[in-house]
Design an enzyme around this catalytic site. Structure first.
Site, PDB file in Angstrom:
ATOM      1  N   ARG A 100       0.804  -1.218   0.004  1.00  0.00           N
ATOM      2  CA  ARG A 100       0.065  -0.071  -0.101  1.00  0.00           C
ATOM      3  C   ARG A 100       0.980   1.370   0.108  1.00  0.00           C
ATOM      4  O   ARG A 100       1.778   1.560   0.908  1.00  0.00           O
ATOM      5  CB  ARG A 100      -0.718   0.235   1.247  1.00  0.00           C
ATOM      6  CG  ARG A 100      -1.545   1.384   1.428  1.00  0.00           C
ATOM      7  CD  ARG A 100      -2.738   1.390   2.429  1.00  0.00           C
ATOM      8  NE  ARG A 100      -3.848   0.649   1.877  1.00  0.00           N
ATOM      9  CZ  ARG A 100      -5.122   0.858   2.441  1.00  0.00           C
ATOM     10  NH1 ARG A 100      -5.219   1.711   3.333  1.00  0.00           N
ATOM     11  NH2 ARG A 100      -6.043   0.119   1.730  1.00  0.00           N
ATOM     12  N   HIS A 127      -7.373   0.723  -6.420  1.00  0.00           N
ATOM     13  CA  HIS A 127      -7.485  -0.157  -5.316  1.00  0.00           C
ATOM     14  C   HIS A 127      -8.454  -1.387  -5.781  1.00  0.00           C
ATOM     15  O   HIS A 127      -9.498  -1.611  -5.245  1.00  0.00           O
ATOM     16  CB  HIS A 127      -8.397   0.677  -4.336  1.00  0.00           C
ATOM     17  CG  HIS A 127      -8.468   0.337  -2.874  1.00  0.00           C
ATOM     18  ND1 HIS A 127      -7.743  -0.988  -2.307  1.00  0.00           N
ATOM     19  CD2 HIS A 127      -9.169   0.757  -1.693  1.00  0.00           C
ATOM     20  CE1 HIS A 127      -7.961  -1.038  -1.187  1.00  0.00           C
ATOM     21  NE2 HIS A 127      -8.866  -0.355  -0.451  1.00  0.00           N
ATOM     22  N   GLN A 130     -10.017  -3.807  -3.200  1.00  0.00           N
ATOM     23  CA  GLN A 130     -11.458  -3.081  -2.622  1.00  0.00           C
ATOM     24  C   GLN A 130     -12.572  -3.497  -3.767  1.00  0.00           C
ATOM     25  O   GLN A 130     -13.702  -3.860  -3.352  1.00  0.00           O
ATOM     26  CB  GLN A 130     -11.371  -1.691  -2.566  1.00  0.00           C
ATOM     27  CG  GLN A 130     -12.887  -1.082  -1.938  1.00  0.00           C
ATOM     28  CD  GLN A 130     -13.050  -1.484  -0.618  1.00  0.00           C
ATOM     29  OE1 GLN A 130     -12.293  -1.465   0.326  1.00  0.00           O
ATOM     30  NE2 GLN A 130     -14.269  -2.082  -0.503  1.00  0.00           N
ATOM     31  N   ASP A 217     -17.174   7.304  -1.670  1.00  0.00           N
ATOM     32  CA  ASP A 217     -15.686   7.102  -0.948  1.00  0.00           C
ATOM     33  C   ASP A 217     -15.331   8.673  -0.239  1.00  0.00           C
ATOM     34  O   ASP A 217     -15.981   9.693  -0.766  1.00  0.00           O
ATOM     35  CB  ASP A 217     -14.695   6.812  -2.144  1.00  0.00           C
ATOM     36  CG  ASP A 217     -13.247   6.573  -1.432  1.00  0.00           C
ATOM     37  OD1 ASP A 217     -13.254   6.404  -0.219  1.00  0.00           O
ATOM     38  OD2 ASP A 217     -12.404   6.728  -2.274  1.00  0.00           O
ATOM     39  N   CYS A 256     -16.577   2.174   0.592  1.00  0.00           N
ATOM     40  CA  CYS A 256     -15.331   1.320   0.971  1.00  0.00           C
ATOM     41  C   CYS A 256     -14.886   1.380   2.288  1.00  0.00           C
ATOM     42  O   CYS A 256     -13.892   0.374   2.943  1.00  0.00           O
ATOM     43  CB  CYS A 256     -14.197   1.540   0.007  1.00  0.00           C
ATOM     44  SG  CYS A 256     -13.566   3.162  -0.012  1.00  0.00           S
ATOM     45  N   ARG A 284     -13.826  -8.154   2.154  1.00  0.00           N
ATOM     46  CA  ARG A 284     -12.408  -7.884   1.599  1.00  0.00           C
ATOM     47  C   ARG A 284     -11.833  -9.259   1.990  1.00  0.00           C
ATOM     48  O   ARG A 284     -10.604  -9.719   1.216  1.00  0.00           O
ATOM     49  CB  ARG A 284     -11.749  -6.726   2.610  1.00  0.00           C
ATOM     50  CG  ARG A 284     -12.309  -5.420   2.419  1.00  0.00           C
ATOM     51  CD  ARG A 284     -12.129  -4.841   0.894  1.00  0.00           C
ATOM     52  NE  ARG A 284     -10.567  -4.807   0.681  1.00  0.00           N
ATOM     53  CZ  ARG A 284      -9.887  -3.869   0.794  1.00  0.00           C
ATOM     54  NH1 ARG A 284     -10.280  -2.821   1.829  1.00  0.00           N
ATOM     55  NH2 ARG A 284      -8.415  -3.944   0.852  1.00  0.00           N
TER      56      ARG A 284
END
Ligand code: CP
Ligand code: NVA
Length: 299
Positions: A100, A127, A130, A217, A256, A284
């Site tokens: 990440r 991402h 996700q 988001d 998310c 996830r």
């Protein structure tokens, strides 16, 4: 597969296979094989995380492997050691890496220089983990994305929207992105995407109209904290009950997480749709286990 760097690099078949596997792993939870037995996977994170870190650490353990969390600040990367040197060291010691960070190129370089399976756990550009969980949630709640309309309300050119736009391109569902002009995807990106089923608007109600899935988001992604001017542009882009009045009957709301109540989503809507949103968070784990299994089996 031997890596997951983006949704862009996946085909519709790849996505469907991963989601089938995630559904199977979710049903089978507690009866996992030891797919990662004897393997150590490094998690190199230079941004904060709750869901991604925990779901990968738990998932790797459930598959019989050992997760090694390395905060970017604690390893020499944080003091300026180049990613390609970090990659060449870790590539000789661990079996896979989950990264990440900010630049997508760092994940690409890590994969190249380490020679080990590498998974993008969020960059500024994508991402992918996700989106797999989000698609799994849509399948569970609505049965399919075929013939459905997905609305994304918020930053039109963030990691989340970019990954969503590639998912729409690959899978063919209608995606309407509502975003302030300054946060819309640039023309060169849209030309590369070349997806007639993806539309961009400045009108949240138009995007939400008839939507089966309303997705949002944070307005300011990690690394953008303090950009107060950008945040001001999102006035009118909140997912709230007024906006959802335009959505299709039986719509679901996705986020998310982490969520900032009173900004991109109202408290009322978040709590009303918490069942879906926290199912999405749980997914996830199952989606990423599917990625780990596909990599371990090179399937
Ligand atoms: N959605 C998500 O990636 O959450 P974290 O930042 O907590 O990992
Ligand atoms: N766009 C958000 C996603 C958080 C999971 C960010 O990058 O901060």
């Amino acid at each position: 597969m031997n890596q997951l760097l983006s949704i862009e690099e996946l085909s519709a078949k790849d996505l469907e296979r991963l989601l089938d596997s995630a559904e199977y792993l979710k049903r089978q939870r507690g009866r996992d094989g030891q797919t990662l037995a004897g393997q150590t996977w490094a998690l190199i994170f230079t941004k904060s995380s709750t869901r991604t870190r925990v779901s990968f650490e738990v998932g790797i353990r459930e598959l019989g492997g050992f997760p090694m969390f390395l905060s970017g600040n604690d390893i020499q990367l944080g003091r300026g050691e180049p990613i390609k040197d970090t990659a060449r060291v870790l590539g000789r010691m661990v079996h896979g890496a989950i990264i990440r960070t900010f630049a997508q190129q760092d994940v690409v370089d890590f994969a190249e220089f380490s020679g080990i399976p590498t998974i993008n756990a969020l960059t500024d550009d994508e991402h992918p983990c996700q989106i797999l969980a989000d698609l799994l949630t849509i399948r569970e709640k609505l049965g399919t994305w075929e013939g459905k309309k997905v609305a994304f309300i918020g930053d039109g050119f963030s990691n989340m929207t970019i990954s969503w736009m590639w998912a729409a391109k690959r899978l063919g569902f209608e995606l309407a992105v509502a975003s302030p002009v300054s946060c819309q995807p640039p023309a060169d990106f849209l030309a590369k995407l070349d997806a007639a089923n993806v539309t961009i608007t400045t009108d949240p109600a138009a995007a939400a109209k008839g939507a089966d899935v309303v997705n949002t988001d944070v307005w300011l992604s990690m690394g953008q904290e303090g950009q107060k001017e950008k945040e001001l542009e999102f006035a009118g882009f909140q997912v709230n009950s007024e906006l959802l009045a335009h959505a299709a009957p039986g719509h679901i709301v996705l986020h998310c997480l982490p969520a900032y109540r009173g900004k991109e989503i109202s408290e009322e809507v978040l709590e009303l749709h918490a069942g879906t949103i926290f199912q999405q968070a749980e997914n996830r784990l199952h989606a990423q286990k599917a990625v780990l299994v596909a990599i371990a089996r090179k399937s």
